[in-house]
Structures are given as C-alpha cells and as structure tokens.
Design a protein around this motif. Structure first.
Motif, PDB file in Angstrom:
ATOM      1  N   ALA A   1      42.221  45.068  29.379  1.00 28.32           N
ATOM      2  CA  ALA A   1      42.559  43.944  28.041  1.00 28.32           C
ATOM      3  C   ALA A   1      42.368  42.448  28.852  1.00 28.32           C
ATOM      4  CB  ALA A   1      43.697  44.387  27.548  1.00 28.32           C
ATOM      5  N   HIS A   2      43.091  42.630  30.040  1.00 26.08           N
ATOM      6  CA  HIS A   2      42.973  41.231  30.645  1.00 26.08           C
ATOM      7  C   HIS A   2      41.566  40.585  30.893  1.00 26.08           C
ATOM      8  CE1 HIS A   2      47.341  42.167  32.216  1.00 26.08           C
ATOM      9  NE2 HIS A   2      47.419  41.770  31.127  1.00 26.08           N
ATOM     10  N   LEU A   3      40.895  41.487  31.402  1.00 25.82           N
ATOM     11  CA  LEU A   3      39.402  41.257  31.714  1.00 25.82           C
ATOM     12  C   LEU A   3      38.861  40.663  30.402  1.00 25.82           C
ATOM     13  CD1 LEU A   3      38.496  44.045  34.151  1.00 25.82           C
ATOM     14  CD2 LEU A   3      38.126  41.830  34.638  1.00 25.82           C
ATOM     15  N   ALA A   4      39.116  41.219  29.398  1.00 27.72           N
ATOM     16  CA  ALA A   4      38.298  41.072  28.219  1.00 27.72           C
ATOM     17  C   ALA A   4      38.669  39.747  27.797  1.00 27.72           C
ATOM     18  CB  ALA A   4      38.649  42.131  27.011  1.00 27.72           C
ATOM     19  N   TRP A   5      39.816  39.329  27.895  1.00 29.65           N
ATOM     20  CA  TRP A   5      40.599  38.143  27.168  1.00 29.65           C
ATOM     21  C   TRP A   5      39.968  36.983  27.918  1.00 29.65           C
ATOM     22  CZ3 TRP A   5      43.754  34.168  29.111  1.00 29.65           C
ATOM     23  CH2 TRP A   5      44.272  33.379  28.038  1.00 29.65           C
ATOM     24  N   LEU A   6      39.978  36.973  29.182  1.00 33.43           N
ATOM     25  CA  LEU A   6      39.551  36.009  30.150  1.00 33.43           C
ATOM     26  C   LEU A   6      37.942  35.913  29.995  1.00 33.43           C
ATOM     27  CD1 LEU A   6      41.658  36.513  33.466  1.00 33.43           C
ATOM     28  CD2 LEU A   6      41.335  34.432  32.001  1.00 33.43           C
ATOM     29  N   GLU A   7      37.321  36.819  29.824  1.00 34.01           N
ATOM     30  CA  GLU A   7      35.955  36.879  29.658  1.00 34.01           C
ATOM     31  C   GLU A   7      35.343  36.100  28.356  1.00 34.01           C
ATOM     32  OE1 GLU A   7      33.797  40.767  29.849  1.00 34.01           O
ATOM     33  OE2 GLU A   7      33.644  40.352  31.943  1.00 34.01           O
ATOM     34  N   GLN A   8      36.384  36.406  27.251  1.00 32.89           N
ATOM     35  CA  GLN A   8      36.325  35.380  26.137  1.00 32.89           C
ATOM     36  C   GLN A   8      36.130  33.985  26.211  1.00 32.89           C
ATOM     37  OE1 GLN A   8      39.211  36.682  23.362  1.00 32.89           O
ATOM     38  NE2 GLN A   8      38.158  38.843  23.051  1.00 32.89           N
ATOM     39  N   ARG A   9      36.736  33.451  27.357  1.00 29.40           N
ATOM     40  CA  ARG A   9      37.060  31.913  27.585  1.00 29.40           C
ATOM     41  C   ARG A   9      36.356  31.636  28.711  1.00 29.40           C
ATOM     42  NH1 ARG A   9      40.639  34.697  25.140  1.00 29.40           N
ATOM     43  NH2 ARG A   9      41.903  33.676  23.694  1.00 29.40           N
ATOM     44  N   LEU A  10      36.124  32.206  29.682  1.00 27.58           N
ATOM     45  CA  LEU A  10      35.416  32.066  30.742  1.00 27.58           C
ATOM     46  C   LEU A  10      34.067  32.639  31.150  1.00 27.58           C
ATOM     47  CD1 LEU A  10      38.411  31.901  33.142  1.00 27.58           C
ATOM     48  CD2 LEU A  10      37.097  29.923  32.210  1.00 27.58           C
ATOM     49  N   GLY A  11      33.558  33.322  30.333  1.00 36.25           N
ATOM     50  CA  GLY A  11      32.321  34.346  30.628  1.00 36.25           C
ATOM     51  C   GLY A  11      32.581  35.640  31.362  1.00 36.25           C
ATOM     52  N   PRO A  12      31.342  36.054  31.544  1.00 35.62           N
ATOM     53  CA  PRO A  12      31.378  37.332  32.538  1.00 35.62           C
ATOM     54  C   PRO A  12      32.142  37.525  33.761  1.00 35.62           C
ATOM     55  CG  PRO A  12      29.076  37.095  31.568  1.00 35.62           C
ATOM     56  CD  PRO A  12      29.893  35.903  31.289  1.00 35.62           C
ATOM     57  N   TYR A  13      33.011  38.249  34.060  1.00 33.38           N
ATOM     58  CA  TYR A  13      33.600  38.533  35.257  1.00 33.38           C
ATOM     59  C   TYR A  13      32.627  38.524  36.487  1.00 33.38           C
ATOM     60  CZ  TYR A  13      36.385  40.861  39.056  1.00 33.38           C
ATOM     61  OH  TYR A  13      36.681  41.094  40.323  1.00 33.38           O
ATOM     62  N   PRO A  14      32.991  37.744  37.563  1.00 30.80           N
ATOM     63  CA  PRO A  14      31.788  37.337  38.432  1.00 30.80           C
ATOM     64  C   PRO A  14      31.331  38.187  39.664  1.00 30.80           C
ATOM     65  CG  PRO A  14      33.762  35.782  38.940  1.00 30.80           C
ATOM     66  CD  PRO A  14      34.086  36.866  37.634  1.00 30.80           C
ATOM     67  N   PHE A  15      32.362  39.340  39.548  1.00 31.48           N
ATOM     68  CA  PHE A  15      32.173  40.255  40.892  1.00 31.48           C
ATOM     69  C   PHE A  15      31.697  41.715  40.292  1.00 31.48           C
ATOM     70  CE2 PHE A  15      34.867  36.924  42.438  1.00 31.48           C
ATOM     71  CZ  PHE A  15      34.145  36.408  43.616  1.00 31.48           C
ATOM     72  N   GLY A  16      31.599  42.565  41.422  1.00 30.79           N
ATOM     73  CA  GLY A  16      31.040  43.918  40.819  1.00 30.79           C
ATOM     74  C   GLY A  16      32.291  44.888  40.375  1.00 30.79           C
ATOM     75  N   ARG A  17      33.441  44.667  40.817  1.00 31.56           N
ATOM     76  CA  ARG A  17      34.535  45.556  40.585  1.00 31.56           C
ATOM     77  C   ARG A  17      35.816  44.603  40.682  1.00 31.56           C
ATOM     78  NH1 ARG A  17      33.017  50.007  43.118  1.00 31.56           N
ATOM     79  NH2 ARG A  17      31.022  49.042  43.256  1.00 31.56           N
ATOM     80  N   TYR A  18      36.851  45.065  40.194  1.00 35.42           N
ATOM     81  CA  TYR A  18      38.189  44.680  40.119  1.00 35.42           C
ATOM     82  C   TYR A  18      39.181  45.733  40.188  1.00 35.42           C
ATOM     83  CZ  TYR A  18      42.147  41.644  39.522  1.00 35.42           C
ATOM     84  OH  TYR A  18      43.208  41.028  39.629  1.00 35.42           O
ATOM     85  N   GLY A  19      40.451  45.460  40.586  1.00 35.99           N
ATOM     86  CA  GLY A  19      41.580  46.160  40.794  1.00 35.99           C
ATOM     87  C   GLY A  19      42.639  45.398  41.508  1.00 35.99           C
ATOM     88  N   VAL A  20      44.029  46.345  41.560  1.00 43.49           N
ATOM     89  CA  VAL A  20      45.159  45.982  41.789  1.00 43.49           C
ATOM     90  C   VAL A  20      45.509  46.568  43.083  1.00 43.49           C
ATOM     91  CG1 VAL A  20      47.426  45.431  41.555  1.00 43.49           C
ATOM     92  CG2 VAL A  20      45.976  44.798  39.638  1.00 43.49           C
ATOM     93  N   LEU A  21      46.036  45.839  44.030  1.00 46.61           N
ATOM     94  CA  LEU A  21      46.528  46.745  45.285  1.00 46.61           C
ATOM     95  C   LEU A  21      47.958  46.613  45.029  1.00 46.61           C
ATOM     96  CD1 LEU A  21      46.883  48.065  48.052  1.00 46.61           C
ATOM     97  CD2 LEU A  21      46.323  45.538  48.893  1.00 46.61           C
ATOM     98  N   VAL A  22      48.813  47.530  45.108  1.00 50.40           N
ATOM     99  CA  VAL A  22      50.458  47.436  44.811  1.00 50.40           C
ATOM    100  C   VAL A  22      50.859  47.385  46.078  1.00 50.40           C
ATOM    101  CG1 VAL A  22      52.171  48.485  43.678  1.00 50.40           C
ATOM    102  CG2 VAL A  22      50.222  48.628  42.614  1.00 50.40           C
TER     103      VAL A  22
END
Length: 444
Positions: free
Chosen positions: A229-250
């Motif tokens: 959902a965060h990715l979708a929200w930011l893509e609406q404002r800044l365009g496609p996510y610029p890398f091939g994958r994403y995630g969180v290291l806890v």
C-alpha cells in the motif's frame, strides 16, 4: 563532510565483496575487488578505508604498494595506469565487525551494527570505509556483488537479488547477491544472522522481501504487510518504483535509526512494535528515499536537504491522510522554529559537517518544499516532483539542478524565491500564510 571522502582520478565500475564470516564480534577474512576506469594517468590512487587489518593489495594481479594515511589507503601500482584504461584492484584484509563511529545528530552510531547472532550495516554517511575499501562519496555508485560465507543455521542477506546459495565442503554456506542496480557505498546493506525471509508482491508484481529475526516474524507482520500500500501511494505521486525489488530488514539491536539502504531498508524492531502512525511514518520515509536519495542521488553533502527533505515531506503528507499529525500543523511548527535551526545548524543547503543530519535537513527542508508548493500551487508542484525523479532517475543531481528544473516546469524563474529559503540567514514569509510567525532568536 571530510574533504578526503571520495576519490578522484578514476570511475568505479564494479565492486565485489567476499566475506568469510565467523561469529559475532570476531574479525574475519575479507576481500574487496574493485574494477575502475582511469580518468587520468595514475601513478597512484586512493581508496577510502578505515580500521581493519590490511593484508595484501594487487593491481591487475601484480603486488602493489599500499600505505595508510588516516582514512585513506594510498595505492601505488607496479606500473602507472594510462588514462582511459580499466584496471582491477584487489584488497585482502581482516574485517573488524566491531568498528563503529558516533555522530551527535540523528545518525548517532554508524558502521557495523552488531546483533545477538550476527551483524547488519548502517554505513551512512561515511561509514562504508569501516566495512570495505570504498569510493565513499554520495554521488558515486557502482554495481555490487556480495559473496558471504557463513556457518549453517545463519542466513546472509544483501540488497538486490539472491544469485546462489551453495553449501561448501565442511558445511558452511556461501550466499551470493547481485545489487541489480548501481548503489552508493553509504547505501549498501548486508546482514548475517538467524533471519526468516518473508516474500510477497507489490504493485505490478514487484517482488517484496522482508528479512526478519526469527522471533519477530509474527509481531512485526501487521506493519510490514503495509508495504504494498505504501508503494502504491508513493507511485501515485512519484511514478513507478525505480528498483527491481523492495523490502524491510528488521533490526533487533541497538540500531538508533532507520536507513534507506537500497532495496532493503533497515528499520529498528522498536519502530514496528509501537503505534501504527509512528510505524508508517518511518516506513514511508525510508521507502520515499528510494526515489529521492537512492535513485536520484545527491551530488554533494550540501544537497542532503533534497534527500531528507523529500522523504520527510512525503512522510508528513502520508501521515496527514492516514490519521497522523496534519501536514499544515507540522509545517507551521517547523516554520516557527526555522530561524533557530538556521542559527544552530545552517540554512537548508548550507550544512556543516557536524550539523548535517540535524533537524534542519528533515522538517526544516520539508518546509522548503512546502513553501514551494504554496508558491506555485499543488498542480505545478506535483509536476515538478514527478519531473525531478523521472529526469534524474539513476543519476546524481544537486540543488542547482532542482532549482533549474522547478523553474522550467513552473514557467518562471524560481531561483530568487528558492535561494532565500535555501541560503538566507532568516526565514522568508510563507506564501499564503501571512499569519505564520517565526520564533525570535537571541543573538549570541
């Protein structure tokens, strides 16, 4: 930052890191193999390298003379390197995973970050040189290959794509990762420990990979699951996510802050075990950096306001729409404090080394973007933002580039307006808010 951070005379083309991990807090054998192209004739060249124990250095396979000068490793090859020639330097060393340094700002401790069963990295701003020989400047990026050998029972992860997991004679496991995109040394991530890798998908099937200590998978799932959902929200404002994958290291450790390490942001476990509003602010902040800071790198440290200011602006904008503090309320509060921050920490685009990651580069710089939005209107501001991350995707850009682009999109010269906000000794009036007041600052 220190004037010796980063190096001239060559362009880094690729970095291959091989770590033979042993145990927490225990030095281990490591090699860094860097391929570079000479931009001038070189009788010697420098690498940023601090601490650790140097063993051998070769250039194109031949032994080279290496002398340490503070945080610099001065390498003299057996034969001079001609301008335009590609060369390979291999540094063998014993890495010390206890190395850390401290800053009196938001960064606090940085470098190697020990965990109960391994380590992770927090190299920003100039801590990569404590981990591997580097060209440690925010504008310098290169593809990385990570090869980590670890005992069975541990998982090694790095930013990018897992290429191979191979069991070696004796039972140790070698993990190989490809960064997929060029990455700045300050944004490299590598972690070793008892982790679970949790996979999913984001918008358009984007691979999402979270790396979580085994005992925290369930407890952190609620907030980690918000990433699509965060990715979708930011893509609406800044365009496609610029890398091939994403995630969180806890990070279940004394990690003081989250960090936008490329494609795998590290977030303290405490950030994911509290309120939803606070968790989402941190998660959106680090994700927003992947457009502004990671994809669009800064040219120099004085441009940090572009990276941190944008991340804080979108963090605040998201919170405003999702139950957190209102954007206007937060910006009015920042406006009241702005002269104090200018006095103590420098104007947004004029930090000192000591004040680099203080409040002026966060809410103080988000306020500059808010002022620009109020000056040109929401529609023009949205076009400026989308144009910024599109035009400079995968490149380094600075303050002058942003001012020039904003002026072009808005159809008028914004330099006089932005210069007052970015460099002035006092905070300018806020467009559209004549009632906003700046708290007075007593002269020293």
């Amino acid at each position: 930052m220190a004037p010796l951070d980063g190096n001239g005379g060559y362009t880094l083309r690729h970095c291959d890191l091989a770590f033979d991990w042993r145990a927490p807090g225990t030095p281990f054998p490591a090699t860094a193999t860097l391929r570079a192209a000479a931009t001038q004739a070189l009788s010697r060249f420098d690498l940023d390298f601090a601490g650790n124990t140097l063993r051998t250095v070769t250039v194109d396979g031949a032994p080279a003379r290496a002398v340490r000068d503070g945080d610099e490793l001065v390498v003299t090859p057996a034969r001079p390197i001609a301008r335009g020639r590609t060369f390979t330097v291999r540094v063998a060393y014993t890495a010390d995973p206890t190395q850390r340094r401290h800053r009196d700002d938001a960064i606090q401790d940085y470098g190697w970050v020990p965990t109960a069963d391994g380590t992770l990295l927090s190299p920003q701003p100039d801590g990569a040189k404590m981990i591997f020989p580097a060209d440690d400047h925010p504008s310098v990026r290169a593809p990385f290959t990570f090869r980590v050998t670890a005992p069975p029972g541990l998982t090694a992860v790095a930013g990018g794509r897992l290429v191979e997991r191979r069991r070696l004679p004796g039972g140790r496991i070698r993990w190989t990762y490809d960064s997929e995109h060029p990455v700045a040394a300050q944004l490299v991530q590598l972690a070793i420990g008892k982790y679970s890798v949790v996979t999913g998908t984001g918008p358009r099937g984007l691979p999402v990979r979270d790396v979580v200590p085994d005992g925290l998978v369930a407890d952190t799932e609620a907030y980690r699951s918000l990433t699509p959902a965060h990715l979708a929200w930011l893509e609406q404002r800044l365009g496609p996510y610029p890398f091939g994958r994403y995630g969180v290291l806890v990070g279940d450790t004394d990690l003081p802050v989250a960090l936008e390490t490329q494609s795998l942001s590290v977030v303290p476990s405490s950030d994911l075990l509290g309120s939803r509003v606070d968790a989402e602010r941190n998660l959106v902040h680090e994700l927003a950096h992947h457009w502004t800071g990671d994809s669009v790198a800064i040219r120099r440290w004085s441009d940090l306001w572009l990276s941190e200011g944008h991340a804080r602006y979108y963090e605040r904008l998201y919170a405003d729409a999702h139950g957190g503090p209102g954007l206007e309320e937060a910006m009015r509060d920042a406006y009241a404090r702005h002269d104090r921050w200018r006095h103590d920490d420098g104007a947004p685009a004029e930090p000192t080394a000591a004040s680099l990651f203080r409040q002026m580069r966060y809410d103080g710089s988000a306020l500059v973007l808010y002022a620009l939005r109020e000056e040109v209107g929401e529609d023009a501001f949205a076009r400026i933002e989308r144009s910024w991350v599109t035009r400079y995707r995968g490149r380094a850009a600075g303050t002058a580039d942003f001012v020039r682009l904003a002026s072009g999109v808005a159809g008028r010269d914004l330099a006089p307006f932005l210069d007052r906000w970015l460099y002035g000794a006092h905070t300018p009036p806020m467009p559209g808010h004549p009632d906003w007041r700046v708290d007075p600052v007593a002269e020293d």
